[in-house]
Enzyme design. Structure first.
Site, PDB file in Angstrom:
ATOM      1  N   ASP A  23       0.847  -1.195   0.000  1.00 22.82           N
ATOM      2  CA  ASP A  23       0.000   0.000   0.000  1.00 22.82           C
ATOM      3  C   ASP A  23       0.878   1.240   0.000  1.00 22.82           C
ATOM      4  OD1 ASP A  23      -2.196  -1.610   0.173  1.00 22.82           O
ATOM      5  OD2 ASP A  23      -2.755  -1.053   2.216  1.00 22.82           O
ATOM      6  N   LYS A  80      -8.271   0.433  -4.915  1.00 30.85           N
ATOM      7  CA  LYS A  80      -9.432  -0.166  -4.262  1.00 30.85           C
ATOM      8  C   LYS A  80     -10.730   0.528  -4.661  1.00 30.85           C
ATOM      9  CE  LYS A  80      -6.896  -1.503  -0.056  1.00 30.85           C
ATOM     10  NZ  LYS A  80      -6.976  -2.963  -0.169  1.00 30.85           N
ATOM     11  N   ARG A 164      -5.797 -20.674   7.358  1.00 26.60           N
ATOM     12  CA  ARG A 164      -5.957 -22.037   7.884  1.00 26.60           C
ATOM     13  C   ARG A 164      -7.365 -22.576   7.607  1.00 26.60           C
ATOM     14  NH1 ARG A 164      -2.136 -24.453  10.907  1.00 26.60           N
ATOM     15  NH2 ARG A 164      -0.471 -23.220  11.873  1.00 26.60           N
ATOM     16  N   GLY A 213      -2.789  -7.324   8.400  1.00 32.18           N
ATOM     17  CA  GLY A 213      -2.027  -7.457   9.641  1.00 32.18           C
ATOM     18  C   GLY A 213      -0.581  -7.859   9.479  1.00 32.18           C
ATOM     19  N   GLY A 234       0.203  -3.558   4.067  1.00 31.18           N
ATOM     20  CA  GLY A 234      -0.408  -2.230   4.073  1.00 31.18           C
ATOM     21  C   GLY A 234       0.276  -1.296   5.033  1.00 31.18           C
TER      22      GLY A 234
END
Length: 291
Positions: A23, A80, A164, A213, A234
């Site tokens: 980003d 985006k 996961r 994250g 980001g």
């Protein structure tokens, strides 16, 4: 979008495999990302951490700002749009953006419908928390999937959970008998042809990146070891103490994700990491948007 164009868009996304998408909010940041080895940049007026802090309604970035970033770098530029806002997507296609991210980070424009991405020639990337979400986005025309994670937090737990979950659901689909696939497709609300692909190949029909994250080289390597084919970063880069060094370290970590000695070196002396937010303490989860 013709079948040939859809195939081309999937091949374009394949070319980003093993790469890092960052980003950026300015041409200067875009140059830092390119010099660090990013395979693409995501042009934004505000990075997710700032969007989260400011609150309110968050929309597509100013096309003039996006053009400035397009002119500054030679790597692909993404931008985006709000979930369901097909006119924002039309605008980005008109300025010849390389990829569109129909993103839960922005305020949704439609709380029921996503964009019909098959109507566009430009490739789309979409977020997903599980296999059903991923295949529904592919059915709509997405040619790249990413975990939603929880953007702007610096907390990797949601991205890990989503990756996961997707992997375990893929393993379950692979184990199904042929006659059980029809029920699974009905339960997931996805086309049987896409579920058949997952059953036969043990993976999604499109590339699957990690996002949400990622703040350190170790985070990036963790997601790669969990099966991601690339990483979006980001707020973790430009909210840190030494963006240029951290950006280069994350890129190298994605390439050398199975080399702990190299990862140890890359994690040294990067300056202060972004101040994170515990995803369990957040009242509004962006990942909940767009199912």
């Amino acid at each position: 979008m013709t079948e040939n164009r859809s195939k081309l868009n999937k091949e374009l996304a394949q070319m980003l495999k093993g790469g890092v998408i960052m980003d950026v909010t300015s041409p200067e940041q875009a140059k830092i990302a390119e010099d660090a080895g990013a395979c693409a940049v995501m042009a934004l007026e505000r990075i997710p951490a700032d969007i989260r802090a400011a609150g309110g309604v968050s929309r597509m970035s100013d096309p003039k700002m996006i053009k400035g970033i397009q002119n500054a770098v030679s790597i692909p530029v993404m931008a985006k749009v709000r979930i369901g806002h097909f006119v924002e997507a039309q605008i980005l296609e008109a300025i010849e953006i390389d990829y569109i991210d129909e993103s839960e980070v922005l305020s949704p424009a439609d709380d029921l419908n996503h964009i019909d991405k098959n109507k566009f020639n430009v490739p789309f990337v979409c977020g997903a928390r599980d296999l059903g979400e991923a295949l529904r986005r592919v059915a709509e025309g997405a040619t790249m999937i990413r975990t939603k994670g929880e953007a702007g937090t610096g907390d990797i737990v949601q991205a890990v959970r989503h990756m996961r979950t997707m992997n375990s659901e893929i393993r379950r689909v692979v184990s199904l008998r042929q006659d059980e696939l029809y029920v699974a497709a009905k339960d997931m609300q996805v086309p049987i042809s896409l579920l058949q692909f997952v059953h036969d190949n043990g993976k999604l029909p499109v590339v699957n990146f990690a996002a949400g994250g990622v703040a350190t080289p170790a985070d990036a390597a963790l997601m790669m070891q969990l099966g991601a084919e690339g990483v979006f970063v980001g707020s973790g880069i430009f909210k840190s103490g030494n963006p240029a060094k951290r950006a280069a370290a994350v890129v190298k970590a994605v390439t050398n994700y199975n080399n702990p000695s190299m990862l140890a070196e890359l994690s040294e002396d990067l300056g202060e990491a972004m101040v994170g937010i515990n995803a369990d303490e957040i009242s509004i989860l962006m990942a909940e948007r767009g199912k």
